[in-house]
Design a protein around this motif. Structure first.
Motif, mmCIF file in Angstrom:
data_model
loop_
_atom_site.group_PDB
_atom_site.id
_atom_site.type_symbol
_atom_site.label_atom_id
_atom_site.label_comp_id
_atom_site.label_asym_id
_atom_site.label_seq_id
_atom_site.Cartn_x
_atom_site.Cartn_y
_atom_site.Cartn_z
ATOM 1 N N GLU A 91 0.826 -1.217 0.000
ATOM 2 C CA GLU A 91 0.000 0.000 0.000
ATOM 3 C C GLU A 91 0.857 1.263 0.000
ATOM 4 O OE1 GLU A 91 -3.285 0.211 -0.407
ATOM 5 O OE2 GLU A 91 -3.137 -1.952 -0.732
ATOM 6 N N LEU A 92 1.968 1.228 0.720
ATOM 7 C CA LEU A 92 2.865 2.388 0.718
ATOM 8 C C LEU A 92 3.402 2.652 -0.684
ATOM 9 C CD1 LEU A 92 4.989 1.956 3.991
ATOM 10 C CD2 LEU A 92 3.242 3.671 3.525
ATOM 11 N N GLY A 93 3.732 1.584 -1.403
ATOM 12 C CA GLY A 93 4.263 1.734 -2.757
ATOM 13 C C GLY A 93 3.281 2.345 -3.725
ATOM 14 N N LYS A 94 1.979 2.313 -3.386
ATOM 15 C CA LYS A 94 0.955 2.869 -4.271
ATOM 16 C C LYS A 94 0.727 4.369 -4.044
ATOM 17 C CE LYS A 94 -1.677 -1.478 -4.524
ATOM 18 N NZ LYS A 94 -2.979 -2.128 -4.204
ATOM 19 N N ARG A 95 1.277 4.907 -2.971
ATOM 20 C CA ARG A 95 1.032 6.318 -2.653
ATOM 21 C C ARG A 95 1.757 7.225 -3.647
ATOM 22 N NH1 ARG A 95 -1.043 7.776 2.264
ATOM 23 N NH2 ARG A 95 -0.094 9.816 1.907
ATOM 24 N N ASP A 96 1.109 8.318 -4.017
ATOM 25 C CA ASP A 96 1.714 9.261 -4.964
ATOM 26 C C ASP A 96 2.914 9.985 -4.366
ATOM 27 O OD1 ASP A 96 -0.177 8.607 -6.853
ATOM 28 O OD2 ASP A 96 -1.537 10.249 -6.295
ATOM 29 N N ASP A 97 2.931 10.135 -3.024
ATOM 30 C CA ASP A 97 4.022 10.876 -2.385
ATOM 31 C C ASP A 97 5.143 9.959 -1.896
ATOM 32 O OD1 ASP A 97 2.461 9.733 -0.456
ATOM 33 O OD2 ASP A 97 1.837 11.621 0.477
ATOM 34 N N VAL A 98 5.067 8.661 -2.256
ATOM 35 C CA VAL A 98 6.137 7.716 -1.927
ATOM 36 C C VAL A 98 6.765 7.242 -3.228
ATOM 37 C CG1 VAL A 98 6.697 5.467 -0.943
ATOM 38 C CG2 VAL A 98 5.091 6.984 0.240
ATOM 39 N N GLN A 99 8.057 7.464 -3.365
ATOM 40 C CA GLN A 99 8.754 7.131 -4.609
ATOM 41 C C GLN A 99 8.990 5.635 -4.750
ATOM 42 O OE1 GLN A 99 11.709 9.936 -6.156
ATOM 43 N NE2 GLN A 99 13.209 8.285 -6.005
ATOM 44 N N GLY A 100 9.226 4.975 -3.647
ATOM 45 C CA GLY A 100 9.460 3.537 -3.695
ATOM 46 C C GLY A 100 9.633 2.983 -2.306
ATOM 47 N N THR A 101 9.452 1.674 -2.182
ATOM 48 C CA THR A 101 9.621 1.019 -0.892
ATOM 49 C C THR A 101 10.573 -0.163 -1.035
ATOM 50 O OG1 THR A 101 7.718 -0.417 -1.267
ATOM 51 C CG2 THR A 101 7.302 1.665 -0.126
ATOM 52 N N SER A 102 11.234 -0.480 0.043
ATOM 53 C CA SER A 102 12.109 -1.648 0.068
ATOM 54 C C SER A 102 11.263 -2.897 0.302
ATOM 55 C CB SER A 102 13.121 -1.504 1.195
ATOM 56 O OG SER A 102 12.470 -1.660 2.452
ATOM 57 N N PRO A 103 11.829 -4.075 0.090
ATOM 58 C CA PRO A 103 11.133 -5.289 0.527
ATOM 59 C C PRO A 103 10.989 -5.274 2.046
ATOM 60 C CG PRO A 103 12.973 -5.792 -0.938
ATOM 61 C CD PRO A 103 13.110 -4.354 -0.560
ATOM 62 N N VAL A 104 10.109 -6.115 2.546
ATOM 63 C CA VAL A 104 9.986 -6.266 3.992
ATOM 64 C C VAL A 104 11.253 -6.954 4.503
ATOM 65 C CG1 VAL A 104 8.669 -7.294 5.867
ATOM 66 C CG2 VAL A 104 7.484 -6.402 3.847
ATOM 67 N N ILE A 105 11.982 -6.279 5.422
ATOM 68 C CA ILE A 105 13.267 -6.793 5.908
ATOM 69 C C ILE A 105 13.079 -7.322 7.321
ATOM 70 C CG2 ILE A 105 15.679 -6.210 6.359
ATOM 71 C CD1 ILE A 105 15.261 -3.789 4.463
ATOM 72 N N PRO A 106 13.235 -8.654 7.519
ATOM 73 C CA PRO A 106 13.049 -9.223 8.858
ATOM 74 C C PRO A 106 14.311 -9.065 9.707
ATOM 75 C CG PRO A 106 13.515 -10.968 7.307
ATOM 76 C CD PRO A 106 13.486 -9.697 6.508
ATOM 77 N N SER A 107 14.128 -8.986 11.013
ATOM 78 C CA SER A 107 15.270 -8.944 11.930
ATOM 79 C C SER A 107 15.747 -10.362 12.217
ATOM 80 C CB SER A 107 14.877 -8.263 13.247
ATOM 81 O OG SER A 107 13.885 -9.028 13.915
ATOM 82 N N GLU A 108 16.977 -10.483 12.643
ATOM 83 C CA GLU A 108 17.535 -11.805 12.923
ATOM 84 C C GLU A 108 16.848 -12.494 14.096
ATOM 85 O OE1 GLU A 108 21.717 -11.592 13.416
ATOM 86 O OE2 GLU A 108 22.125 -10.941 11.347
ATOM 87 N N ASP A 109 16.319 -11.700 15.055
ATOM 88 C CA ASP A 109 15.678 -12.315 16.219
ATOM 89 C C ASP A 109 14.219 -12.691 15.970
ATOM 90 O OD1 ASP A 109 14.364 -9.879 16.230
ATOM 91 O OD2 ASP A 109 15.380 -9.105 18.009
ATOM 92 N N GLY A 110 13.706 -12.381 14.758
ATOM 93 C CA GLY A 110 12.343 -12.758 14.419
ATOM 94 C C GLY A 110 11.271 -11.951 15.119
#
Length: 710
Positions: A91-110
């Motif tokens: 949904e963030l990637g669809k916003r007109d004021d957001v140029q792009g988003t990264s993939p969802v990045i998980p933490s090592e501790d889960g």
């Protein structure tokens, strides 16, 4: 003809000011449109962080600030949590004021994931982050915590904290001043005329500053905006009170309002112009600053003081001429009524008692006051004014600060706010190895316009060894490459600043022309430049004001006394401030500009009151002798200067309603310092010392010669 001018001239002055207010009034709420709170824009062009910021668009697509969405659950993320994170990123990637988003990045501790959403270059950071926060909050499953942090988040929190600067700040200041004036003058009309004068001066100041900022001539941020409002209201009221005092005196001696106005202007013109001119010269010394934010305050504050002077010497006299004695109702000064007895045993009132005390114990008083002020100044030993983390700039709740803490728990602290290194492309691998070898660096990548994420590993460097990530062409520009180093510590921490300093040393060994920028480097350069500024500007301000006082008072000794008094007063105010900040309010430190701003305002405004006092003392000394002149000058000016000091302290204290650490600290130091200067320095220390010195205080003017003062 003369009668016609006496009616038309004041009316014309009032009409002109009404027109100025009509044009400038609507700009009260618009100055935020031309202000910016981007810290990089305040750095000098020569700063490394500025150069990196200017060149960064050569290596990647132009973009706005990154917002970091961090989602966490202490017991570990569930499948529903991960699905929600994916939906949020989509949904963030669809916003007109957001140029792009990264993939969802998980933490090592889960227990957490992060999503970096890069805003578009023209996005309104405050509005966009507020909307993103609302979207994230609605999408969270029960028990999942979400924060929006990163550079965009901190900017949004700062913008929100400044939101009350147009309305709340001004309202609190005006109400405080109105109440004080009502209590002091016990007149319902006079406070309206005085505050009307100050408000019209502010309208004119904001109008001029808005257009200068719009044209790019000055840089305005929330701090400058708030200080302008407070400075104009306080200074214009002070000058208005001085003129009002002279006008009330003149009404006793002159039957007509016109004659009283001429007498009041003759008596107040020199001290008001001298006081205002001193403040203007003092704040213009800020033009010597290398920080654009400090440099901008100089001309902006000077414009405010200039319009304060103009309003106090044109609009207020016209208004008081129109209302005459009615302005002081119900305590109207009657024509021919006796002036108060100022000195001698028959004198009454608090200032007569203070004068008698000064005459009896002058040396004891000034020594005791000096020792007391120096004791307060001992608190300077604990002053920490070398900068504070960006996360501590906003006082109270701040989502970006909370999010940064969560981010640092589960990811490298510098995630989303990397240090940026620009260096020779032919030495890219060596630079990357040097950067990755610095303690506190977690990972290193290179900028790539073709990569969806905007970065790519450097295959030939040890920094990328074992990453297994696909690589994209590294973008080069003018033979240089841009590297990004994610730091292990939060970008605004002391540890991150030490890492950046170590980075600069490391990359210079590989490429002497390499530059290090980014969020942390910006903070480092800002603090270093701020420390340099106060070291250079404070001596210049003292020297310039000392020369002005020598010309004004036609003396060498008296100006040295006044400068010395405001120095010990400033040291006392800042020393007490340091104790309060550390041990009462438990602040994390102070910005390097806090002592500088406090000094400029306290010294300039403290000298202001001394000018009011000493010009009157000199005037009375020419008639009655140096020592009698001190007592008469103190008796005449005591009430009005104390009232002016309380008003100015109240207006600066109003800055404390804005939850910005810098402004709260300025509010305390200046408000406390003004009260200290008004109650102790100007009422006791200076009169006692000048009385003790007698005619020697006026050396080498003719007042210092025994036969010339009667």
């Amino acid at each position: 003809m003369a009668r016609f001018l006496r009616i038309v001239l004041p009316a014309l002055v009032i009409v002109v000011w009404l027109a100025v207010a009509a044009v400038g009034g609507p700009f009260f709420g618009k100055i935020s449109e031309v202000s910016t709170n981007d810290q990089t824009s305040f750095l000098p062009a020569s700063a490394d962080a500025t150069k990196v910021q200017e060149r960064s668009s050569e290596f990647r697509q132009a973009s706005g600030a990154p917002a970091i969405v961090v989602l966490s659950r202490d017991s570990g993320l569930t499948a529903d949590d991960r699905a929600a994170a994916t939906r949020i990123a989509t949904e963030l990637g669809k916003r007109d004021d957001v140029q792009g988003t990264s993939p969802v990045i998980p933490s090592e501790d889960g227990e957490a994931v992060e999503i970096v959403a890069t805003l578009t270059p023209d996005a309104d950071t405050g509005d966009t982050v507020a909307a993103v926060r609302d979207d994230v909050s609605r999408a969270l499953p029960s028990g999942l915590q979400g924060h929006v942090t990163g550079p965009a988040g901190f900017t949004a929190d700062l913008t929100e904290a400044f939101a009350g600067i147009d309305g709340l700040l001004l309202g609190v200041a005006l109400i405080a001043v109105f109440v004080i004036l009502i209590v002091v003058y016990r007149s319902p009309l006079l406070p309206v005329l005085v505050l009307g004068t100050a408000s019209f001066a502010l309208c004119a100041s904001i109008l001029v500053v808005w257009w200068l900022a719009k044209a790019g001539i000055v840089t305005v941020n929330g701090q400058v905006q708030g200080i302008l409002s407070i400075l104009v209201i306080g200074a214009a009221t002070d000058y208005a009170l001085l003129y009002t005092s002279r006008f009330r005196e003149a009404l006793r001696d002159h039957r007509t309002g016109w004659d009283a106005t001429k007498a009041a202007l003759r008596g107040s013109l020199e001290p008001i112009l001298a006081s205002g001119g001193t403040v203007i010269v003092g704040v213009l010394c800020l033009l010597l600053s290398d920080l654009n934010s400090n440099k901008a305050l100089g001309p902006v504050a000077a414009i405010g003081i200039a319009f304060s002077l103009l309003a106090a010497l044109t609009l207020l006299p016209a208004l008081l001429l129109a209302f005459r004695r009615a302005a002081f109702w119900p305590l109207r000064p009657r024509y021919g009524s006796p002036h108060p007895v100022l000195t001698g045993p028959e004198a009454r009132g608090i200032w007569a008692r203070v004068g008698r005390l000064v005459a009896r114990r002058s040396r004891v008083i000034w020594i005791a006051c000096t020792v007391g002020l120096l004791a307060m100044g001992a608190g300077l030993v604990g002053l920490r004014a070398d900068g504070v983390p960006q996360s501590d700039l906003v006082i109270g709740a701040a989502q970006a600060r909370d999010g940064q803490e969560v981010l640092a728990e589960h990811f490298p602290g510098g995630s989303g706010s990397p240090a940026q290194v620009i260096g020779a492309a032919t030495k890219a691998d060596e630079l990357a190895d040097a950067v990755s070898a610095v303690d506190g660096v977690d990972s290193v990548v290179a900028a790539s316009k073709e990569s969806p994420s905007g970065t790519t590993p450097l295959p030939g460097s040890g920094a990328a060894a074992g990453s297994g990530a696909g690589t994209w062409p590294v973008t080069t520009s003018h033979g240089d490459v841009l590297l990004e180093a994610t730091l292990s510590h939060p970008a605004d921490s002391d540890a991150a600043e030490r890492t950046v300093r170590a980075l600069r040393t490391a990359v210079e060994r590989v490429d002497p022309h390499a530059l290090v920028g980014g969020v942390t480097a910006t903070a480092v350069d800002t603090n270093d430049t701020g420390i340099r500024d106060r070291t250079v500007i404070i001596p210049v301000v003292l020297t310039v004001i000392l020369l002005i006082l020598m010309l004004l008072l036609r003396s060498i000794v008296a100006p040295l006394v006044l400068i010395g008094s405001v120095i010990v007063s400033f040291a006392a105010a800042l020393g007490v401030g340091a104790l309060v900040f550390d041990h009462v309010l438990h602040f994390p430190g102070a910005d390097p500009s806090v002592p500088l701003y406090s000094f400029v305002f306290l010294v300039a405004l403290g000298v202001d009151y001394n000018i009011f006092l000493m010009t009157r003392v000199r005037e009375e000394a020419l008639r009655s002798g140096p020592r009698e002149g001190v007592l008469r000058g103190l008796g005449i000016t005591g009430g009005v200067i104390t009232s002016a000091g309380v008003v100015l302290a109240a207006t600066f204290a109003a800055l404390g309603v804005i939850p910005i650490l810098f402004l709260v600290q300025i509010a305390f130091v200046v408000a406390f310092g003004v009260l200290l200067d008004t109650i102790v320095v100007r009422s006791l220390l200076v009169p006692a010392l000048v009385y003790d010195l007698g005619r020697h205080a006026w050396w080498p003017s003719r007042l210092s010669r025994p036969a010339q003062h009667m």
